[in-house]
Design a protein around this motif. Sequence first.
Motif, mmCIF file in Angstrom:
data_model
loop_
_atom_site.group_PDB
_atom_site.id
_atom_site.type_symbol
_atom_site.label_atom_id
_atom_site.label_comp_id
_atom_site.label_asym_id
_atom_site.label_seq_id
_atom_site.Cartn_x
_atom_site.Cartn_y
_atom_site.Cartn_z
ATOM 1 N N ALA A 10 0.841 -1.199 0.000
ATOM 2 C CA ALA A 10 0.000 0.000 0.000
ATOM 3 C C ALA A 10 0.878 1.251 0.000
ATOM 4 O O ALA A 10 0.625 2.205 -0.730
ATOM 5 N N ALA A 11 1.949 1.191 0.807
ATOM 6 C CA ALA A 11 2.829 2.356 0.878
ATOM 7 C C ALA A 11 3.484 2.601 -0.473
ATOM 8 O O ALA A 11 3.553 3.738 -0.947
ATOM 9 N N SER A 12 3.960 1.515 -1.129
ATOM 10 C CA SER A 12 4.648 1.750 -2.383
ATOM 11 C C SER A 12 3.654 2.157 -3.467
ATOM 12 O O SER A 12 3.977 2.947 -4.341
ATOM 13 N N PHE A 13 2.431 1.648 -3.334
ATOM 14 C CA PHE A 13 1.417 2.089 -4.294
ATOM 15 C C PHE A 13 1.162 3.586 -4.165
ATOM 16 O O PHE A 13 1.150 4.322 -5.132
ATOM 17 N N SER A 14 1.034 4.036 -2.897
ATOM 18 C CA SER A 14 0.719 5.453 -2.712
ATOM 19 C C SER A 14 1.921 6.316 -3.109
ATOM 20 O O SER A 14 1.772 7.417 -3.613
ATOM 21 N N TRP A 15 3.140 5.760 -2.942
ATOM 22 C CA TRP A 15 4.312 6.499 -3.376
ATOM 23 C C TRP A 15 4.309 6.659 -4.901
ATOM 24 O O TRP A 15 4.533 7.735 -5.437
ATOM 25 N N LEU A 16 4.003 5.535 -5.585
ATOM 26 C CA LEU A 16 3.956 5.574 -7.050
ATOM 27 C C LEU A 16 2.903 6.553 -7.523
ATOM 28 O O LEU A 16 3.095 7.320 -8.462
ATOM 29 N N PHE A 17 1.763 6.511 -6.828
ATOM 30 C CA PHE A 17 0.659 7.383 -7.194
ATOM 31 C C PHE A 17 1.080 8.847 -7.060
ATOM 32 O O PHE A 17 0.817 9.668 -7.918
ATOM 33 N N LYS A 18 1.816 9.110 -5.967
ATOM 34 C CA LYS A 18 2.254 10.471 -5.701
ATOM 35 C C LYS A 18 3.261 10.927 -6.773
ATOM 36 O O LYS A 18 3.191 12.046 -7.267
ATOM 37 N N GLU A 19 4.183 10.016 -7.134
ATOM 38 C CA GLU A 19 5.154 10.342 -8.175
ATOM 39 C C GLU A 19 4.455 10.708 -9.470
ATOM 40 O O GLU A 19 4.772 11.683 -10.133
ATOM 41 N N ARG A 20 3.483 9.859 -9.804
ATOM 42 C CA ARG A 20 2.734 10.043 -11.048
ATOM 43 C C ARG A 20 1.981 11.377 -10.999
ATOM 44 O O ARG A 20 1.984 12.146 -11.947
ATOM 45 N N PHE A 21 1.381 11.635 -9.850
ATOM 46 C CA PHE A 21 0.624 12.867 -9.687
ATOM 47 C C PHE A 21 1.541 14.078 -9.790
ATOM 48 O O PHE A 21 1.233 15.065 -10.444
ATOM 49 N N ASN A 22 2.723 13.979 -9.137
ATOM 50 C CA ASN A 22 3.682 15.079 -9.190
ATOM 51 C C ASN A 22 4.111 15.372 -10.616
ATOM 52 O O ASN A 22 4.270 16.514 -11.005
#
Length: 288
Positions: A10-22
């Motif tokens: 979940a943490a790495s998913f949210s990190w990826l999501f954040k990267e993508r969003f950024n």
Amino acid sequence: EAKREGRNRAASFSWLFKERFNRIHEIETGLRRAIEGQELRLVFQPIVDLERMHIDACEALLRWEHPILGMIPPSEFIPIAEGMGMIEEITSWVLRNACLAAASWPSDARVAVNISPASLKSAELPGSVIAALLESGLPARRLELEVTESIFLDDSGQANAILLELQRIGLRLALDDFGTGYSSLSYLRSYRFDTLKVDQSFMAGVSANAEDRAIVRAIGALARDLAMDTVAEGIETVDQLEHARDAGFTNVQGYLFSRPVPGDVVTALIAHGALAPIQEPPPLNHSR
Ligand code: C2E
Ligand code: MG
Ligand code: MG
Ligand code: MG
């Protein structure tokens, strides 16, 4: 153990999501700056006439060198620009700079400009085209607009009206990436496209697949009977070139002849006139 793994995932998913969003956020804010500054530029790829091996036209392709993210491909930022309502501005920048470049070429080669479906629905497009032609002095017949089949998807009639208005101005229309989308032969009947550009995925398969060869030959025959020019996109090998020739295509475009190159380089290629296939395409330079 399983619980921790789940948490990590979940943490790495949210990190990826954040990267993508950024990244999307960075592209959104950067686009406004790019269009005003010096970050956007056009490169040009020759389209070669198979009979004379002569440069008939060049396709203008947009490049964005982002100061932090580096080169961002048009396939990534064009859809974001569409979503932000900035596509008209970009289209008019491209039209203006493509026409100015073509007006300075040492031959009457055409310039082909990609028009995104969102732009084609905008009432601003004909005005941008006319402004670019007037400012550059380029004759309308030397400008070709490339549109894809997706413009026919949600047929509100708006795209049709704009296509007809553009044809009245006297420019040429090309159907790009033909065969990949929602190909229906009915719009080849309703619209008089001057050029059919067969998607590079078919050309990529002609050496290995009988199916791709059959499709390419059928498209070549159809276009010839409808008196359309045909461009085989993405020609990288001599074998693909021979298949395009056998299928009766009028033109080819691809790394075998030239990668997309900066304006001064394409001017020199046009001055030279003929363009022979190169055996080994040079290594891909992402800055081009
Ligand atoms: P497209 O219009 O189908 O353009 C052809 C793409 O194929 C270009 O990618 C070109 O660099 C690439 N290409 C050419 N020859 C070869 C080859 O031999 N092998 C391979 N593998 N590729 C080849 P590019 O420049 O990344 O553009 C991708 C797409 O982005 C274009 O596809 C077009 O749909 C869109 N695009 C580019 N410039 C603009 C623009 O100014 N406005 C709009 N709306 N879309 C643009
Ligand atoms: Mg194109
Ligand atoms: Mg194409
Ligand atoms: Mg394509």
